[in-house]
Scaffold this motif. Structure first.
Motif, PDB file in Angstrom:
ATOM      1  N   MET A 181       0.825  -1.208   0.000  1.00 33.63           N
ATOM      2  CA  MET A 181       0.000   0.000   0.000  1.00 33.63           C
ATOM      3  C   MET A 181       0.860   1.258   0.000  1.00 33.63           C
ATOM      4  SD  MET A 181      -3.259  -0.913   2.473  1.00 33.63           S
ATOM      5  CE  MET A 181      -2.282  -1.497   3.877  1.00 33.63           C
ATOM      6  N   MET A 182       1.888   1.287   0.820  1.00 35.86           N
ATOM      7  CA  MET A 182       2.755   2.459   0.867  1.00 35.86           C
ATOM      8  C   MET A 182       3.410   2.699  -0.487  1.00 35.86           C
ATOM      9  SD  MET A 182       2.759   4.314   3.595  1.00 35.86           S
ATOM     10  CE  MET A 182       4.279   5.209   3.257  1.00 35.86           C
ATOM     11  N   TYR A 183       3.861   1.641  -1.134  1.00 33.91           N
ATOM     12  CA  TYR A 183       4.497   1.838  -2.436  1.00 33.91           C
ATOM     13  C   TYR A 183       3.492   2.423  -3.429  1.00 33.91           C
ATOM     14  CZ  TYR A 183       6.875   1.468  -6.775  1.00 33.91           C
ATOM     15  OH  TYR A 183       7.430   1.821  -7.973  1.00 33.91           O
ATOM     16  N   ASP A 184       2.311   1.844  -3.475  1.00 28.10           N
ATOM     17  CA  ASP A 184       1.321   2.322  -4.443  1.00 28.10           C
ATOM     18  C   ASP A 184       0.868   3.732  -4.122  1.00 28.10           C
ATOM     19  OD1 ASP A 184      -0.746   1.737  -6.642  1.00 28.10           O
ATOM     20  OD2 ASP A 184      -1.958   2.447  -4.961  1.00 28.10           O
ATOM     21  N   TYR A 185       0.560   4.023  -2.879  1.00 29.39           N
ATOM     22  CA  TYR A 185      -0.047   5.299  -2.528  1.00 29.39           C
ATOM     23  C   TYR A 185       0.954   6.456  -2.557  1.00 29.39           C
ATOM     24  CZ  TYR A 185      -3.798   2.273  -0.633  1.00 29.39           C
ATOM     25  OH  TYR A 185      -4.778   1.327  -0.468  1.00 29.39           O
ATOM     26  N   VAL A 186       2.253   6.160  -2.389  1.00 28.23           N
ATOM     27  CA  VAL A 186       3.249   7.230  -2.274  1.00 28.23           C
ATOM     28  C   VAL A 186       4.275   7.213  -3.400  1.00 28.23           C
ATOM     29  CG1 VAL A 186       5.047   8.246  -0.804  1.00 28.23           C
ATOM     30  CG2 VAL A 186       2.977   7.266   0.237  1.00 28.23           C
ATOM     31  N   TYR A 187       4.766   6.025  -3.772  1.00 23.78           N
ATOM     32  CA  TYR A 187       5.937   5.942  -4.651  1.00 23.78           C
ATOM     33  C   TYR A 187       5.610   5.634  -6.105  1.00 23.78           C
ATOM     34  CZ  TYR A 187       8.648   6.071  -0.365  1.00 23.78           C
ATOM     35  OH  TYR A 187       9.197   6.466   0.826  1.00 23.78           O
ATOM     36  N   ASP A 188       4.423   5.148  -6.382  1.00 23.55           N
ATOM     37  CA  ASP A 188       4.085   4.743  -7.752  1.00 23.55           C
ATOM     38  C   ASP A 188       3.580   5.940  -8.550  1.00 23.55           C
ATOM     39  OD1 ASP A 188       3.566   3.146 -10.001  1.00 23.55           O
ATOM     40  OD2 ASP A 188       1.511   2.765  -9.343  1.00 23.55           O
ATOM     41  N   THR A 189       4.456   6.862  -8.838  1.00 21.63           N
ATOM     42  CA  THR A 189       4.064   8.102  -9.515  1.00 21.63           C
ATOM     43  C   THR A 189       3.751   7.887 -10.996  1.00 21.63           C
ATOM     44  OG1 THR A 189       6.397   8.627  -9.907  1.00 21.63           O
ATOM     45  CG2 THR A 189       5.370   9.521  -7.904  1.00 21.63           C
ATOM     46  N   SER A 190       4.173   6.768 -11.571  1.00 22.06           N
ATOM     47  CA  SER A 190       3.922   6.490 -12.986  1.00 22.06           C
ATOM     48  C   SER A 190       2.717   5.585 -13.218  1.00 22.06           C
ATOM     49  CB  SER A 190       5.165   5.853 -13.626  1.00 22.06           C
ATOM     50  OG  SER A 190       6.279   6.717 -13.536  1.00 22.06           O
ATOM     51  N   ASP A 191       2.006   5.256 -12.150  1.00 16.82           N
ATOM     52  CA  ASP A 191       0.817   4.401 -12.234  1.00 16.82           C
ATOM     53  C   ASP A 191       1.119   3.065 -12.902  1.00 16.82           C
ATOM     54  OD1 ASP A 191      -1.866   3.726 -11.802  1.00 16.82           O
ATOM     55  OD2 ASP A 191      -2.459   4.408 -13.800  1.00 16.82           O
ATOM     56  N   GLN A 192       2.216   2.457 -12.503  1.00 19.40           N
ATOM     57  CA  GLN A 192       2.539   1.127 -13.011  1.00 19.40           C
ATOM     58  C   GLN A 192       1.808   0.045 -12.238  1.00 19.40           C
ATOM     59  OE1 GLN A 192       6.729   1.871 -12.431  1.00 19.40           O
ATOM     60  NE2 GLN A 192       7.124   1.802 -14.623  1.00 19.40           N
ATOM     61  N   VAL A 193       1.391   0.342 -11.002  1.00 15.96           N
ATOM     62  CA  VAL A 193       0.635  -0.604 -10.179  1.00 15.96           C
ATOM     63  C   VAL A 193      -0.850  -0.366 -10.423  1.00 15.96           C
ATOM     64  CG1 VAL A 193       0.132  -1.382  -7.835  1.00 15.96           C
ATOM     65  CG2 VAL A 193       2.457  -0.679  -8.448  1.00 15.96           C
ATOM     66  N   LYS A 194      -1.580  -1.437 -10.723  1.00 18.10           N
ATOM     67  CA  LYS A 194      -2.986  -1.327 -11.092  1.00 18.10           C
ATOM     68  C   LYS A 194      -3.938  -1.742  -9.977  1.00 18.10           C
ATOM     69  CE  LYS A 194      -1.547   0.063 -15.029  1.00 18.10           C
ATOM     70  NZ  LYS A 194      -1.597   1.513 -15.332  1.00 18.10           N
ATOM     71  N   PHE A 195      -3.453  -2.485  -8.992  1.00 15.28           N
ATOM     72  CA  PHE A 195      -4.287  -2.828  -7.844  1.00 15.28           C
ATOM     73  C   PHE A 195      -3.391  -3.277  -6.706  1.00 15.28           C
ATOM     74  CE2 PHE A 195      -3.932  -7.049  -9.869  1.00 15.28           C
ATOM     75  CZ  PHE A 195      -3.560  -7.830  -8.782  1.00 15.28           C
ATOM     76  N   VAL A 196      -3.959  -3.230  -5.501  1.00 22.45           N
ATOM     77  CA  VAL A 196      -3.307  -3.779  -4.311  1.00 22.45           C
ATOM     78  C   VAL A 196      -4.296  -4.693  -3.614  1.00 22.45           C
ATOM     79  CG1 VAL A 196      -2.310  -3.281  -2.047  1.00 22.45           C
ATOM     80  CG2 VAL A 196      -1.819  -1.754  -3.977  1.00 22.45           C
ATOM     81  N   ILE A 197      -3.869  -5.902  -3.292  1.00 13.61           N
ATOM     82  CA  ILE A 197      -4.649  -6.804  -2.446  1.00 13.61           C
ATOM     83  C   ILE A 197      -3.977  -6.821  -1.082  1.00 13.61           C
ATOM     84  CG2 ILE A 197      -5.443  -9.170  -2.076  1.00 13.61           C
ATOM     85  CD1 ILE A 197      -5.608  -9.485  -5.099  1.00 13.61           C
ATOM     86  N   ASN A 198      -4.682  -6.314  -0.095  1.00  9.41           N
ATOM     87  CA  ASN A 198      -4.164  -6.104   1.255  1.00  9.41           C
ATOM     88  C   ASN A 198      -4.784  -7.136   2.188  1.00  9.41           C
ATOM     89  OD1 ASN A 198      -3.912  -5.223   3.964  1.00  9.41           O
ATOM     90  ND2 ASN A 198      -5.344  -3.538   3.655  1.00  9.41           N
ATOM     91  N   ILE A 199      -3.963  -8.065   2.653  1.00 10.20           N
ATOM     92  CA  ILE A 199      -4.405  -9.093   3.595  1.00 10.20           C
ATOM     93  C   ILE A 199      -3.818  -8.757   4.961  1.00 10.20           C
ATOM     94  CG2 ILE A 199      -4.485 -11.568   4.121  1.00 10.20           C
ATOM     95  CD1 ILE A 199      -3.950 -12.081   1.122  1.00 10.20           C
ATOM     96  N   VAL A 200      -4.671  -8.298   5.858  1.00 12.30           N
ATOM     97  CA  VAL A 200      -4.344  -7.925   7.248  1.00 12.30           C
ATOM     98  C   VAL A 200      -3.138  -6.988   7.340  1.00 12.30           C
ATOM     99  CG1 VAL A 200      -5.454  -9.908   8.298  1.00 12.30           C
ATOM    100  CG2 VAL A 200      -3.054 -10.111   7.687  1.00 12.30           C
ATOM    101  N   GLY A 201      -3.104  -5.975   6.493  1.00 10.50           N
ATOM    102  CA  GLY A 201      -1.987  -5.039   6.520  1.00 10.50           C
ATOM    103  C   GLY A 201      -2.219  -3.877   7.471  1.00 10.50           C
ATOM    104  N   PRO A 202      -1.229  -3.541   8.303  1.00 11.98           N
ATOM    105  CA  PRO A 202      -1.337  -2.318   9.118  1.00 11.98           C
ATOM    106  C   PRO A 202      -1.480  -1.103   8.210  1.00 11.98           C
ATOM    107  CG  PRO A 202       0.496  -3.689   9.852  1.00 11.98           C
ATOM    108  CD  PRO A 202       0.035  -4.261   8.544  1.00 11.98           C
ATOM    109  N   SER A 203      -2.426  -0.220   8.530  1.00 10.89           N
ATOM    110  CA  SER A 203      -2.676   0.913   7.644  1.00 10.89           C
ATOM    111  C   SER A 203      -2.652   2.263   8.344  1.00 10.89           C
ATOM    112  CB  SER A 203      -4.032   0.752   6.946  1.00 10.89           C
ATOM    113  OG  SER A 203      -5.095   0.942   7.856  1.00 10.89           O
ATOM    114  N   ASN A 204      -2.709   2.268   9.677  1.00 11.92           N
ATOM    115  CA  ASN A 204      -2.804   3.549  10.377  1.00 11.92           C
ATOM    116  C   ASN A 204      -2.093   3.473  11.728  1.00 11.92           C
ATOM    117  OD1 ASN A 204      -3.474   6.032  11.413  1.00 11.92           O
ATOM    118  ND2 ASN A 204      -5.625   5.529  11.779  1.00 11.92           N
ATOM    119  N   PHE A 205      -0.878   3.990  11.766  1.00 11.44           N
ATOM    120  CA  PHE A 205      -0.094   3.942  13.002  1.00 11.44           C
ATOM    121  C   PHE A 205      -0.494   5.033  13.990  1.00 11.44           C
ATOM    122  CE2 PHE A 205       3.355   1.930  10.217  1.00 11.44           C
ATOM    123  CZ  PHE A 205       2.965   0.658  10.564  1.00 11.44           C
TER     124      PHE A 205
END
Length: 301
Positions: free
Chosen positions: A162-186
């Motif tokens: 999620m962090m890579y897609d939401y912050v670092y994927d500036t070229s939109d190379q990632v098309k989806f993220v499947i998040n299985i029990v991922g920490p999302s809000n510290f």
């Protein structure tokens, strides 16, 4: 984890694949027609290096009949609390993808594990993902893959995806993220009110790579980094998870709604995945397959 091990035992649902039996594939663009000879043999490349650290390696599974204009890539990212785990933990996921998505390439990655005090996790592990993607993009014609990616992450691996897609994927190379029990809000009180976690977070962060006076909890919380360019996200959480509270999934769901990002939020009875029912596992597998087919389709003409 049990739900990953059950991936390959799925009964009761079928997936329709498009296929091509000719030796050549014809791809039509706006003003020309390109005929590309597909690669005829499947190929597995183990422990491909993408950096100088011994942990910076990945396994690449290339399907038969692949081409650089049709064969998209699913990336697997293991969990382990950012300090442990290995790509071998995702072996059942590899088997699942090969069985139900045989025309996709698969990259199963290792990243440099945090080791205090000398090797922090953030943002280094995000940058490891970036290095893998950059290398595959640079080699996509040689490998005969399309530089479009979907990500499946488990636990800490889902946080990294999620962090890579939401912050670092500036070229939109990632098309989806499947998040299985991922920490999302510290900043969730579950973490923020825990003095041990706050100490751990300070050790996880490479302060030199963040702006001065940065709030590290905010900067490394995917739910707080979502923008209108974030990718569609599939969310799976347990309602009694002792490691990642359900409120993390709820915050992520709310943030995705606010930014109008397509997503699906599923809550199962149980904890961090290891005690989910077989019915839950089958449901997770079916929804994951539908997401792959929707957002990373293989179109063979």
């Amino acid at each position: 984890m049990r739900y990953l091990q059950l991936f390959i035992l799925i009964l009761g649902f079928s997936i329709t694949f498009s296929s091509c039996t000719s030796s050549d594939e014809e791809i039509t663009t706006d003003d020309t027609t390109i005929v590309e000879e597909p690669a005829s043999e499947a190929l597995v490349l183990n422990n491909v290096s993408y950096g100088t650290n011994a942990q910076q390696v990945y396994d690449l599974y290339l399907p038969a009949g692949r081409t650089s204009v049709t064969t998209k890539v699913v990336m697997l990212i293991h969990g382990g609390g950012w300090t442990s785990g290995d790509k071998s933990d995702m072996a059942a996921s590899v088997a699942f993808l090969q069985a139900f998505h045989p025309d996709h390439a698969i990259v199963n990655i290792n990243y440099v594990l945090a080791d205090f005090p000398d090797t922090p996790a953030f943002p280094n592990q995000y940058l490891d993902i970036q290095a893998v993607i950059n290398q595959l993009v640079e080699q996509h014609e040689e490998l005969q893959i399309t530089p479009e990616f979907g990500m499946i992450g488990v636990s800490a691996g889902a946080h990294l995806a999620m962090m890579y897609d939401y912050v670092y994927d500036t070229s939109d190379q990632v098309k989806f993220v499947i998040n299985i029990v991922g920490p999302s809000n510290f900043t969730d009180p579950f973490y923020a009110d825990d003095p041990i976690f706050n100490i751990a977070l300070s050790l996880f962060v490479d302060e030199d790579q963040f702006p001065a006076n940065a709030d590290y909890a905010v900067a490394n919380s995917p739910a707080l980094q979502i923008t209108e360019s974030s990718s569609p996200t599939l969310l799976f959480y347990g309602n009694q998870d002792p490691l990642v509270p359900l409120t993390n999934g709820m915050q992520l769901d709310s943030s995705l709604n606010t930014s109008n990002i397509p997503h699906l939020f599923t809550v199962y009875q149980g904890g961090h995945g290891n005690d989910w029912s077989e019915a839950s596992t089958i449901d997770l597998s079916q929804k994951s397959s539908e997401y792959i087919n929707t957002y990373l389709p293989i179109v063979i003409q």
